[in-house]
Design a protein around this motif. Sequence first.
Motif, PDB file in Angstrom:
ATOM      1  N   ARG A   1      10.868  49.621   8.489  1.00  0.00           N
ATOM      2  CA  ARG A   1      12.490  49.504   8.524  1.00  0.00           C
ATOM      3  C   ARG A   1      12.983  50.959   8.844  1.00  0.00           C
ATOM      4  O   ARG A   1      13.998  50.825   9.693  1.00  0.00           O
ATOM      5  N   ARG A   2      12.411  51.940   8.374  1.00  0.00           N
ATOM      6  CA  ARG A   2      12.944  53.454   8.380  1.00  0.00           C
ATOM      7  C   ARG A   2      12.733  53.671  10.056  1.00  0.00           C
ATOM      8  O   ARG A   2      13.625  54.402  10.535  1.00  0.00           O
ATOM      9  N   VAL A   3      11.631  53.279  10.832  1.00  0.00           N
ATOM     10  CA  VAL A   3      11.133  53.474  12.081  1.00  0.00           C
ATOM     11  C   VAL A   3      12.095  52.946  12.955  1.00  0.00           C
ATOM     12  O   VAL A   3      12.664  53.404  14.098  1.00  0.00           O
ATOM     13  N   ALA A   4      12.591  51.388  12.735  1.00  0.00           N
ATOM     14  CA  ALA A   4      13.749  51.019  13.404  1.00  0.00           C
ATOM     15  C   ALA A   4      15.002  51.769  13.557  1.00  0.00           C
ATOM     16  O   ALA A   4      15.773  51.423  14.632  1.00  0.00           O
ATOM     17  N   ARG A   5      15.248  52.546  12.803  1.00  0.00           N
ATOM     18  CA  ARG A   5      16.472  53.485  12.701  1.00  0.00           C
ATOM     19  C   ARG A   5      16.386  54.535  13.581  1.00  0.00           C
ATOM     20  O   ARG A   5      17.363  55.334  13.761  1.00  0.00           O
ATOM     21  N   LEU A   6      15.163  55.135  13.990  1.00  0.00           N
ATOM     22  CA  LEU A   6      14.970  56.179  14.883  1.00  0.00           C
ATOM     23  C   LEU A   6      14.966  56.096  16.340  1.00  0.00           C
ATOM     24  O   LEU A   6      15.039  54.759  16.904  1.00  0.00           O
ATOM     25  N   PRO A   7      15.514  57.144  17.175  1.00  0.00           N
ATOM     26  CA  PRO A   7      15.737  56.856  18.693  1.00  0.00           C
ATOM     27  C   PRO A   7      14.297  56.423  19.086  1.00  0.00           C
ATOM     28  O   PRO A   7      13.290  57.102  18.633  1.00  0.00           O
ATOM     29  N   PRO A   8      14.480  55.773  20.037  1.00  0.00           N
ATOM     30  CA  PRO A   8      12.983  55.297  20.845  1.00  0.00           C
ATOM     31  C   PRO A   8      12.154  56.335  21.257  1.00  0.00           C
ATOM     32  O   PRO A   8      11.147  56.239  21.304  1.00  0.00           O
ATOM     33  N   ASP A   9      12.655  57.456  21.691  1.00  0.00           N
ATOM     34  CA  ASP A   9      12.080  58.559  22.091  1.00  0.00           C
ATOM     35  C   ASP A   9      11.648  59.629  21.135  1.00  0.00           C
ATOM     36  O   ASP A   9      11.057  60.873  21.355  1.00  0.00           O
TER      37      ASP A   9
END
Length: 119
Positions: free
Chosen positions: A64-72
């Motif tokens: 869930r936290r990863v999904a909020r990070l920018p793709p790069d």
Amino acid sequence: MNGTVLYDPAGLIEAGLPFDRAPYEALVAAVLAWQAPGLPPCDYAQIAVQLTGHVRAVAADVQRRVARLPPDSGRRFLAEAVLGETERRLAARLEATAACAMDRARLVRVLYERLDRLT
């Protein structure tokens, strides 16, 4: 037995609940400190099942936290690598052995480390 079955396919209820880390951190520390503990197989199995459930919960929180990070994002890349390795190791069949319980304990530790870096 009375109870209510909740339908929460998106995991929104679970996402709002904080982990009680202390008992799991203590269990992980105890398991990783084993030096030929000699427990019965059913105890190893129970510990491995308990840790597996917690691995899945912490991995879901990391996801869930990863999904909020920018793709790069570099943090995203590392977290996705940890999540991929977690899924690969969770695919292995649970065994009633100290080695299996220790492997699950290592997964909990790694996921908490990654979660802390995402917070």
